[in-house]
Design a protein around this motif. Structure first.
Motif, PDB file in Angstrom:
ATOM      1  N   ASP A  94       4.603  43.762  14.482  1.00 26.29           N
ATOM      2  CA  ASP A  94       4.112  44.753  13.524  1.00 26.29           C
ATOM      3  C   ASP A  94       3.101  44.145  12.562  1.00 26.29           C
ATOM      4  N   LEU A  95       3.365  42.920  12.129  1.00 26.84           N
ATOM      5  CA  LEU A  95       2.458  42.254  11.205  1.00 26.84           C
ATOM      6  C   LEU A  95       1.115  41.957  11.880  1.00 26.84           C
ATOM      7  N   LYS A  96       1.161  41.525  13.147  1.00 28.01           N
ATOM      8  CA  LYS A  96      -0.088  41.297  13.902  1.00 28.01           C
ATOM      9  C   LYS A  96      -0.903  42.583  13.961  1.00 28.01           C
ATOM     10  N   TYR A  97      -0.231  43.674  14.274  1.00 25.38           N
ATOM     11  CA  TYR A  97      -0.915  44.956  14.390  1.00 25.38           C
ATOM     12  C   TYR A  97      -1.459  45.394  13.035  1.00 25.38           C
ATOM     13  N   LYS A  98      -0.665  45.188  11.984  1.00 25.96           N
ATOM     14  CA  LYS A  98      -1.088  45.583  10.636  1.00 25.96           C
ATOM     15  C   LYS A  98      -2.353  44.839  10.226  1.00 25.96           C
ATOM     16  N   TYR A  99      -2.421  43.552  10.493  1.00 30.55           N
ATOM     17  CA  TYR A  99      -3.559  42.748  10.086  1.00 30.55           C
ATOM     18  C   TYR A  99      -4.728  42.817  11.061  1.00 30.55           C
ATOM     19  N   PHE A 100      -4.432  42.708  12.355  1.00 31.62           N
ATOM     20  CA  PHE A 100      -5.494  42.541  13.346  1.00 31.62           C
ATOM     21  C   PHE A 100      -5.655  43.708  14.309  1.00 31.62           C
ATOM     22  N   GLY A 101      -4.910  44.768  14.121  1.00 27.45           N
ATOM     23  CA  GLY A 101      -4.997  45.928  15.006  1.00 27.45           C
ATOM     24  C   GLY A 101      -6.332  46.649  14.868  1.00 27.45           C
ATOM     25  N   PRO A 102      -6.559  47.649  15.723  1.00 28.37           N
ATOM     26  CA  PRO A 102      -7.834  48.374  15.717  1.00 28.37           C
ATOM     27  C   PRO A 102      -8.164  49.017  14.365  1.00 28.37           C
ATOM     28  N   GLU A 103      -7.176  49.449  13.645  1.00 28.45           N
ATOM     29  CA  GLU A 103      -7.380  50.020  12.313  1.00 28.45           C
ATOM     30  C   GLU A 103      -6.692  49.154  11.266  1.00 28.45           C
ATOM     31  N   GLY A 104      -6.585  47.875  11.548  1.00 25.02           N
ATOM     32  CA  GLY A 104      -5.857  46.951  10.691  1.00 25.02           C
ATOM     33  C   GLY A 104      -6.627  46.535   9.454  1.00 25.02           C
ATOM     34  N   GLU A 105      -5.973  45.697   8.674  1.00 24.97           N
ATOM     35  CA  GLU A 105      -6.539  45.239   7.411  1.00 24.97           C
ATOM     36  C   GLU A 105      -7.847  44.468   7.614  1.00 24.97           C
ATOM     37  N   LEU A 106      -7.922  43.650   8.647  1.00 27.63           N
ATOM     38  CA  LEU A 106      -9.151  42.882   8.888  1.00 27.63           C
ATOM     39  C   LEU A 106     -10.321  43.820   9.177  1.00 27.63           C
ATOM     40  N   PHE A 107     -10.079  44.839   9.969  1.00 29.08           N
ATOM     41  CA  PHE A 107     -11.110  45.830  10.273  1.00 29.08           C
ATOM     42  C   PHE A 107     -11.575  46.520   8.995  1.00 29.08           C
ATOM     43  N   LYS A 108     -10.633  46.917   8.163  1.00 29.37           N
ATOM     44  CA  LYS A 108     -10.976  47.610   6.913  1.00 29.37           C
ATOM     45  C   LYS A 108     -11.758  46.695   5.973  1.00 29.37           C
ATOM     46  N   ARG A 109     -11.337  45.447   5.872  1.00 32.55           N
ATOM     47  CA  ARG A 109     -12.057  44.488   5.011  1.00 32.55           C
ATOM     48  C   ARG A 109     -13.469  44.254   5.542  1.00 32.55           C
ATOM     49  N   ARG A 110     -13.588  44.107   6.856  1.00 32.76           N
ATOM     50  CA  ARG A 110     -14.904  43.885   7.456  1.00 32.76           C
ATOM     51  C   ARG A 110     -15.813  45.073   7.148  1.00 32.76           C
ATOM     52  N   GLN A 111     -15.273  46.270   7.284  1.00 34.62           N
ATOM     53  CA  GLN A 111     -16.055  47.474   6.981  1.00 34.62           C
ATOM     54  C   GLN A 111     -16.516  47.476   5.531  1.00 34.62           C
ATOM     55  N   SER A 112     -15.602  47.186   4.618  1.00 31.78           N
ATOM     56  CA  SER A 112     -15.947  47.255   3.197  1.00 31.78           C
ATOM     57  C   SER A 112     -16.937  46.167   2.796  1.00 31.78           C
TER      58      SER A 112
END
Length: 171
Positions: free
Chosen positions: A98-116
């Motif tokens: 779950d943590l992997k998905y939360k951070y690195f998933g398609p809509e994860g935190e890394l994706f959101k940070r990269r977008q911002s």
């Protein structure tokens, strides 16, 4: 006769219009490598990613340790204890997933940070490309970095340095 004349006029107009079109190329990789804000954003993302990977790795090691302890103690455990331990191990492994998905998933935190972090930079580069296009009268500007179909292009039509100059990073 009229049809032949009309066809000839349309063909000549098409050729004239095609010759009047101007196009250019940019190399987005080159441009972004020369924008300091992009490099800083990439570094930030790298640090965040490493921190999250470390957190996931630690949780994964905990689950592995739990499993190894269970394997070595399994002979001495009752059925209820075995079942409880197995559930704990499965829960820990699910937590890792779950943590992997939360951070690195398609809509994860890394994706959101990269977008911002990247979206404002990309919009600024796009605006600079648009200005160069309008000033020079280009109808189309292709991205050399992302186009697989461009085999060769003359460096004379590459306007990457002009785009960098518009951004304030002269080369």
């Amino acid at each position: 006769m009229k049809k032949i004349l009309l066809t000839l006029i349309i063909a000549l107009a098409g050729v004239a219009a095609a010759q009047a079109q101007k196009f250019a190329l940019v190399d987005m990789d080159y441009i972004l490598r020369n924008v300091p804000a992009y490099e800083m954003a990439n570094e930030q993302l790298q640090q965040i990613s490493l921190r999250w990977e470390k957190e996931i790795s630690e949780l994964s090691k905990e689950a592995e340790t739990m499993y190894k302890n269970y394997q070595s103690e399994r002979v001495f455990l009752t059925d209820d204890q075995k079942k409880r331990r197995e559930e704990e191990i499965v829960a820990k492994e699910k937590e890792v997933t779950d943590l992997k998905y939360k951070y690195f998933g398609p809509e994860g935190e890394l994706f959101k940070r990269r977008q911002s972090l990247m979206k404002p930079i990309q919009e600024e580069v796009y605006a600079a490309i648009k200005k160069v296009s309008e000033e020079k009268g280009y109808q189309v500007i292709f991205d050399r970095a992302s186009s697989q179909s461009i085999v060769f292009a003359s460096p004379r039509i590459d306007v990457s340095n002009e785009v960098l100059a518009k951004l304030g990073y002269s080369k």
